[in-house]
Design a protein around this motif. Structure first.
Motif, short mmCIF file in Angstrom:
data_model
loop_
_atom_site.label_atom_id
_atom_site.label_comp_id
_atom_site.label_asym_id
_atom_site.label_seq_id
_atom_site.Cartn_x
_atom_site.Cartn_y
_atom_site.Cartn_z
N LEU A 127 32.25 9.69 13.41
CA LEU A 127 31.68 8.72 12.52
C LEU A 127 32.34 8.74 10.99
N GLU A 128 32.51 10.18 10.57
CA GLU A 128 32.91 10.23 9.25
C GLU A 128 34.53 9.73 9.17
N LYS A 129 34.95 9.21 8.20
CA LYS A 129 36.48 8.62 8.09
C LYS A 129 37.01 9.08 6.73
N ASP A 130 38.10 9.86 6.89
CA ASP A 130 38.72 10.20 5.64
C ASP A 130 37.70 10.92 4.72
N GLY A 131 36.86 11.74 5.19
CA GLY A 131 35.82 12.26 4.15
C GLY A 131 34.66 11.51 3.80
N VAL A 132 34.46 10.39 4.36
CA VAL A 132 33.39 9.67 3.83
C VAL A 132 32.72 9.28 4.88
N LEU A 133 31.37 9.61 4.66
CA LEU A 133 30.33 9.80 5.74
C LEU A 133 30.12 8.04 6.22
N HIS A 134 29.63 8.07 7.25
CA HIS A 134 29.26 6.78 7.71
C HIS A 134 27.76 6.30 6.98
N PRO A 135 27.68 4.93 6.82
CA PRO A 135 26.46 4.50 6.15
C PRO A 135 25.06 5.33 6.73
N LEU A 136 25.03 5.47 8.01
CA LEU A 136 23.91 5.82 8.68
C LEU A 136 23.73 7.41 8.31
N GLN A 137 24.94 8.04 8.42
CA GLN A 137 24.74 9.52 7.90
C GLN A 137 24.24 9.56 6.36
N GLU A 138 24.88 8.96 5.61
CA GLU A 138 24.34 8.92 4.11
C GLU A 138 22.88 8.47 4.21
N ALA A 139 22.40 7.57 4.81
CA ALA A 139 21.13 7.18 4.90
C ALA A 139 20.16 8.57 5.34
N PHE A 140 20.78 9.14 6.53
CA PHE A 140 19.96 10.37 6.69
C PHE A 140 19.64 11.37 5.84
N VAL A 141 20.46 11.58 4.98
CA VAL A 141 20.82 12.42 3.81
C VAL A 141 19.69 12.11 2.82
N GLU A 142 19.85 10.71 2.33
CA GLU A 142 19.11 10.15 1.14
C GLU A 142 17.75 10.08 1.72
N HIS A 143 17.23 9.83 3.01
CA HIS A 143 15.85 9.75 3.20
C HIS A 143 15.49 11.06 4.00
N GLU A 144 15.97 11.97 3.78
CA GLU A 144 15.61 13.60 4.40
C GLU A 144 15.15 13.15 5.84
N GLY A 169 14.69 -4.47 13.40
CA GLY A 169 14.05 -5.28 12.38
C GLY A 169 12.62 -4.96 11.67
N SER A 170 12.16 -3.77 12.08
CA SER A 170 11.08 -3.36 11.10
C SER A 170 10.75 -1.93 11.68
N PRO A 189 9.34 9.99 9.94
CA PRO A 189 9.32 9.00 8.74
C PRO A 189 10.62 8.72 7.87
N GLY A 190 11.35 9.92 7.88
CA GLY A 190 12.92 9.78 7.24
C GLY A 190 13.80 9.35 8.22
N ILE A 191 13.66 9.40 9.60
CA ILE A 191 14.43 8.98 10.60
C ILE A 191 14.32 7.41 10.63
N VAL A 192 13.22 6.84 10.51
CA VAL A 192 12.88 5.68 10.53
C VAL A 192 13.34 4.85 9.30
N ALA A 193 13.34 5.54 8.31
CA ALA A 193 13.66 4.81 6.76
C ALA A 193 14.92 4.84 6.91
N ALA A 194 15.58 6.02 7.22
CA ALA A 194 17.10 5.84 7.30
C ALA A 194 17.75 4.80 8.09
N VAL A 195 17.33 4.73 9.34
CA VAL A 195 17.98 3.30 10.31
C VAL A 195 17.47 2.27 9.41
N ALA A 196 16.34 1.94 9.21
CA ALA A 196 16.18 0.97 8.56
C ALA A 196 17.03 0.44 7.31
#
Length: 202
Positions: A127-144, A169-170, A189-196
């Protein structure tokens, strides 16, 4: 009348009761063993059959010789050394081993590699490309969306599949379609928030 010692004991070494029992037990055990030739011929032959597969794993073509009984999970971890995909229950119940095969999420512990010759497989390492995380990986970090992190690779890969399938969708929809992935730490809660969040970015 005094007993003559030579008449009460036969000539030769005298064995104690313990030595007699040990010798008898050894003889019985030896007699119970099958003949050497029978043992040699009755042992099952090791199955050395392998199949050759070609797969594209995280964008890289792989030609592999594998046991036809091996799962995709074991091929990833043991042959390709891609250990980000975790072996949790090894029974398809926890989702820790989720990967994408031809764009669809599967539990790789129950999926035979030999059934997916020519498949495109994506794991957490891709998923990581050239040192940049995938948006979902970033979201998992941001939403714990993780605590111990053991289930996280499977959660992220399942989340990607959930989004691609149009099931993000929800929060309630995400919970339903991610229910096959278990987090023993309870970071739901963090997993659901990250996916959303990631679904909203795509």
């Amino acid at each position: 009348m005094t007993e003559n010692p030579s008449e009460s004991h036969p000539p030769g070494p005298i064995m104690s009761r313990r030595e007699t029992l040990q010798a008898t037990a050894g003889a019985v055990a030896l007699a119970a063993l099958p003949p050497l030739s029978a043992t040699a011929t009755s042992a099952p032959a090791l199955d050395t059959n392998t199949v050759t597969l070609t797969m594209t794993v995280n964008g890289r073509a792989q030609t592999l010789s594998v046991d036809p009984r091996q799962s995709i999970l074991d091929v990833l971890r043991e042959t390709l050394n891609l250990t980000g995909t975790k072996k949790g229950c090894n029974q398809g119940a926890c989702g820790a081993c989720t990967v994408l095969v031809d764009g669809r999420r599967i539990v790789s512990c129950l999926t035979l590699a030999s059934m997916h010759d020519g498949a495109q497989i994506e794991t957490i390492e891709g998923l990581e490309k050239d040192g940049v995380l995938h948006p979902l990986q970033e979201a998992f970090v941001e939403h714990e969306g993780l605590q111990c992190g053991f289930c996280t690779p499977g959660q992220i890969m399942s989340g990607l599949g959930c989004i691609a399938e149009g099931h993000a969708g929800s929060p309630e929809e995400i919970q339903f379609w991610m229910s096959g992935n278990i987090c023993r730490c309870g970071a739901y809660p963090g997993i659901v928030a990250a996916v959303a969040d990631a679904a909203g970015r795509t």
